[in-house]
Each structure stands twice: as structure tokens, then as C-alpha cells.
Design an enzyme around this catalytic site. Structure first.
Site, mmCIF file in Angstrom:
data_model
loop_
_atom_site.group_PDB
_atom_site.id
_atom_site.type_symbol
_atom_site.label_atom_id
_atom_site.label_comp_id
_atom_site.label_asym_id
_atom_site.label_seq_id
_atom_site.Cartn_x
_atom_site.Cartn_y
_atom_site.Cartn_z
ATOM 1 C CE LYS A 1 75.582 23.569 38.699
ATOM 2 N NZ LYS A 1 76.391 22.459 39.224
ATOM 3 C CB SER B 1 79.662 27.310 34.070
ATOM 4 O OG SER B 1 80.138 28.295 34.987
ATOM 5 C CD GLU C 1 72.967 18.809 45.301
ATOM 6 O OE1 GLU C 1 71.981 18.069 45.164
ATOM 7 O OE2 GLU C 1 73.808 18.966 44.405
HETATM 8 C C1 LIG Z 1 77.043 28.971 37.286
HETATM 9 C C2 LIG Z 1 77.801 27.855 37.934
HETATM 10 N N1 LIG Z 1 78.994 27.498 37.400
HETATM 11 C C3 LIG Z 1 79.713 26.494 37.958
HETATM 12 C C4 LIG Z 1 79.266 25.810 39.081
HETATM 13 C C5 LIG Z 1 80.146 24.753 39.677
HETATM 14 O O1 LIG Z 1 79.483 23.519 39.647
HETATM 15 P P1 LIG Z 1 80.087 22.327 38.748
HETATM 16 O O2 LIG Z 1 79.933 22.746 37.318
HETATM 17 O O3 LIG Z 1 79.228 21.147 39.082
HETATM 18 O O4 LIG Z 1 81.525 22.167 39.150
HETATM 19 C C6 LIG Z 1 78.024 26.142 39.634
HETATM 20 C C7 LIG Z 1 77.510 25.367 40.745
HETATM 21 N N2 LIG Z 1 76.373 25.581 41.210
HETATM 22 C C8 LIG Z 1 75.701 24.638 42.064
HETATM 23 C C9 LIG Z 1 74.326 25.171 42.431
HETATM 24 O O5 LIG Z 1 73.887 26.125 41.762
HETATM 25 O O6 LIG Z 1 73.704 24.639 43.299
HETATM 26 C C10 LIG Z 1 76.517 24.296 43.245
HETATM 27 O O7 LIG Z 1 76.369 25.264 44.202
HETATM 28 C C11 LIG Z 1 76.326 22.863 43.707
HETATM 29 C C12 LIG Z 1 75.311 22.030 43.030
HETATM 30 C C13 LIG Z 1 77.665 22.189 43.579
HETATM 31 C C14 LIG Z 1 77.278 27.186 39.055
HETATM 32 O O8 LIG Z 1 76.072 27.551 39.555
#
Ligand SMILES: Cc1ncc(COP(=O)(O)O)c(/C=N/[C@H](C(=O)O)[C@@H](O)C(C)C)c1O
Length: 388
Positions: free
Chosen positions: A81, A371, A103
Site C-alpha cells: 500500500k 502483498s 478509506e
Molecule cells: C495486505 C493486503 N493485501 C491485499 C489487499 C487487497 O487490496 P488490493 O491489493 O487493492 O486488491 C489489501 C487491502 N487492503 C486495503 C486496506 O488496507 O485498506 C483494503 O482494505 C482497501 C483499500 C481495499 C491488503 O491490506
């Protein structure tokens, strides 16, 4: 602004001006060497390039293709992120904004945004569903320590979709001073393109690192979990034209896609408009958006990025769903065979990659985009670990 039949800007008039301003800012930045110099100067802060290495014991355990790990979990703040949050914070400064909103669901994007704002001296307000505030408490604590204001959103299902709606509502009445850092490849144009562009550093590095370690070869498959689609589109995009590379996205199958409790938007949803963009949506026959479920907050979202919808429709990428139980198995496998505790979101990709690797030969190679790391999830997993 179109990915085949998907993409666009389905937003109220009030948002047109700021989206045009954002589009202009983005288009100017991506062709400005200074912007990319500023972004590259942050690599040591993020910890880029993230490492790529083989998962030796996991590969032996699975007994099929060689499995590799792209370690986005080792980035500062613990996930991919930060790549997007820092790049968008640079954009916010170019647009002379002083305040940032975001968000978050899993809280990783919220922490990444709070981190970027602390680094650049921008005000930060993060909208988070009250249910997510409860289940990702560690990240709420981190956001507050980093100086961000966390707004617990109590309407609807109290998860990501409600936080996103609330963030858009706030943004409309604060357009002059405020930049909205969207955390995934969702939302109206230019966000899906902008987020994929900033996350594509993942796939770019992966391609170069794998070639350097394998006489210039390409991997046979790359695998990523799919929430809104940012880590997957960032990993997939640089391989899009390399048709020999299979692109596999793994969604949240919750209690099973024939149950009402999942978030497998591409597997079980259909085309529709949601959060300002035409994409795939989990919806009933009247078009009411489903409530979603996943053991992982980060995948708990009824929409998905329009570029992934396009890749599904065009057949360039394949999407499968891993249930909560299968994700927990993936969580355990990577922890106990490789000493890497993955985020529950990532754990879905681990399951999907292992199933794929089983069908392949030992001289083939599958890369998993790790991720995020699992610190935020150890509490919720500890409860079920004895039964794993
Ligand atoms: C460690 C981790 N791996 C994958 C994801 C899935 O989000 P994408 O990569 O945007 O599909 C997330 C998504 N996290 C966001 C968040 O942290 O706020 C999610 O909840 C939203 C922004 C979509 C994540 O934290």
C-alpha cells in the site's frame, strides 16, 4: 478512460471538476522526470526493490512448479500500500493540497496514507468501518500514533464499502484543500489507471529480478490476491503483453461462492456500476449490491478494479476464489514452511498459487505477490489456529 466495456466516471456533477484536476495533475506527473525522480528518491524509505526469492520448502511440499515470493510484505508499514500512498501524496503536493483523506478496510492503506502524510506534512483523516476498526485494532492504533484522525463509519455493514462512500461524501464538501488518496484500483477514472501505474513497480521489478536469476527468462505464472485490485494489477500489468505468463487473481471465497458469505466479485458477480465506475459488482438481480464477507478485511469489498474486469472478460487473466478455510491453510503453510507470516489477504494468493503449482512441472516457475505481512491478523488467527 475505458478498459473495454469497463471504467469511466459515473459520478455526480460535483465531482467532475476535481476529477478533471486530478486527471490533469496525473497526466502531467507521469511524463515529468522530476515526479519519477521524487518517487525513486523514496525507494530507500519504502525498502525498494522488495526482494524476490524462491520458497524452497513450500515448493518441495507442493511437489510441482518452483514457487517464488515477491516480498511486498517487507516494505515499510508492511504491505504494497505504501507504493501508492506515497506516489499519490506527491501528487497531492503538486496539486497544492494540504489535507488528505483515505478509506481503509484492513487498515494497511490507512497506515500507509498516515505514514505518507507524516513524511510530507499533510493533514490526514482516514475513514474506516466500525467493524474493521474492531478487527484491525492494531492498525487503528498505528494510524493514530502517526498523527492521523480515524473516523469510525457506523452506517451500513460498517466495512470498507461504507468507509469508501463516507470518504467520497466528505471529499465533495472539501474539494479545494483536500486530496482523496484511494487505496485500490477502484473508483472513477483516473483512479484505477493512477493506482495501477503506481503499483506496477511491483511487476516491473519482479520481471527484472526473475530474468536476472533465470538467464533472462519469464516466469510461467504470477499470482496475487484480489480485493480492489491494486497489488494484482500492479503485478500483472508489466506482464500483460507477455502472453506466455499466466495471470492468476485469487478472490475471497469466504464460506464458499455458493454461500451468501463471500467477496468473490469477479468469480460470482456481474457487470455493473459501483463507487463511480463500471466494473464487476456482487449484486442481486435487482442490482442491489450484496453485503460481503471475508476472513480478511482487505478483500471484503463488493466491487473490483475495472482493469481486472476487462482482463477477465478478455481472458487475459484467470480468477479463482479461495475460501476462508483455504486461506487459513495458506497462512499456516507459508508460516511453517517458509517462516513468513503473511496477511490473511495474501494467504488467499498462497492457496491459489499452490493449487496451480500442483498442476505444473518442476522446471516451471510460479511467483506469488506477498502483498502484506500478518502481524495485524495474528490475533484473529490465534483463535482458530488449534483447529488448523
Ligand atoms: C495486505 C493486503 N493485501 C491485499 C489487499 C487487497 O487490496 P488490493 O491489493 O487493492 O486488491 C489489501 C487491502 N487492503 C486495503 C486496506 O488496507 O485498506 C483494503 O482494505 C482497501 C483499500 C481495499 C491488503 O491490506
Amino acid at each position: 478512460i475505458r478498459f473495454g466495456d469497463f471504467g469511466g466516471q459515473y459520478v455526480p456533477e460535483a465531482l467532475h471538476a476535481c476529477l478533471r484536476e486530478l486527471e490533469r495533475g496525473f497526466d502531467e506527473a507521469v511524463v515529468d522526470p522530476k515526479f519519477w525522480e521524487d518517487f525513486r528518491s523514496l525507494y530507500s524509505y519504502i525498502g525498494r526493490p522488495s526482494s524476490l526469492h524462491k520458497a524452497v520448502r513450500l515448493s518441495e511440499h507442493i511437489g510441482g512448479a518452483q514457487i517464488w515470493l515477491k516480498r511486498e510484505d517487507l516494505n515499510h508499514t508492511g504491505s504494497h500500500k505504501l507504493n501508492n500512498a506515497l506516489a499519490q501524496a506527491l501528487l497531492a503536493k503538486r496539486l497544492k493540497k494540504t489535507e488528505v483523506i483515505a478509506e481503509t478496510g484492513a487498515g494497511q492503506h490507512g497506515v500507509a496514507t498516515a505514514t505518507a502524510c507524516a513524511k510530507f506534512g499533510l493533514g490526514c483523516t482516514v475513514f474506516m468501518g466500525a467493524e474493521d476498526v474492531r478487527r484491525q485494532a492494531l492498525n487503528v492504533f498505528r494510524m493514530r500514533i502517526l498523527g492521523a484522525k480515524v473516523v469510525a463509519v457506523t452506517n451500513g455493514t460498517k466495512t470498507l464499502r461504507d468507509a469508501t462512500s463516507e470518504a467520497f461524501r466528505f471529499w465533495v464538501s472539501h474539494l479545494k484543500t483536500t486530496y482523496y488518496i484511494v487505496g485500490s484500483a477502484i473508483g472513477p477514472h483516473p483512479y484505477p489507471t493512477l493506482v495501477r501505474t503506481f503499483q506496477s513497480i511491483i511487476g516491473q521489478e519482479t520481471k527484472e529480478q526473475f530474468a536476472a536469476l533465470n538467464d533472462g527468462k519469464l516466469p510461467d505464472a504470477v499470482v496475487a490476491c484480489v480485493g480492489g485490485g491494486s497489488n494484482s494489477s500492479g503485478m500483472f500489468s508489466p506482464f500483460e503483453k507477455d502472453l506466455s505468463v499466466k495471470l492468476l487473481g485469487v478472490e475471497a471465497g469466504g464460506d464458499g461462492i455458493d454461500s451468501d458469505y463471500h467477496s468473490a466479485t469477479l468469480t460470482a458477480g456481474r457487470p455493473g456500476v459501483f463507487h463511480g465506475v463500471r466494473t464487476f459488482v456482487l449484486q442481486d438481480k435487482e442490482g442491489q449490491v450484496h453485503d460481503t464477507h471475508s476472513v480478511s478485511a482487505g478483500l471484503d469489498y463488493p466491487g473490483v478494479g475495472p482493469e481486472l474486469a476487462f482482463w477477465k472478460a478478455s481472458g487475459r487473466a484467470t480468477f479463482v476464489a479461495a475460501t476462508d478455510a483455504q486461506a487459513l491453510q495458506g497462512f499456516k503453510l507459508l508460516s511453517q514452511l517458509e517462516g513468513v507470516i503473511p496477511a490473511l489477504e495474501t494467504s488467499h494468493a498462497i492457496h491459489g498459487a499452490c493449487e496451480l503449482a500442483k498442476t505444473m512441472k518442476p522446471d516451471q516457475h510460479v511467483i506469488i505477490n506477498v502483498s502484506g505481512r500478518g502481524d495485524k491478523d495474528v490475533q484473529s488467527v490465534a483463535e482458530v489456529l488449534p483447529r488448523l
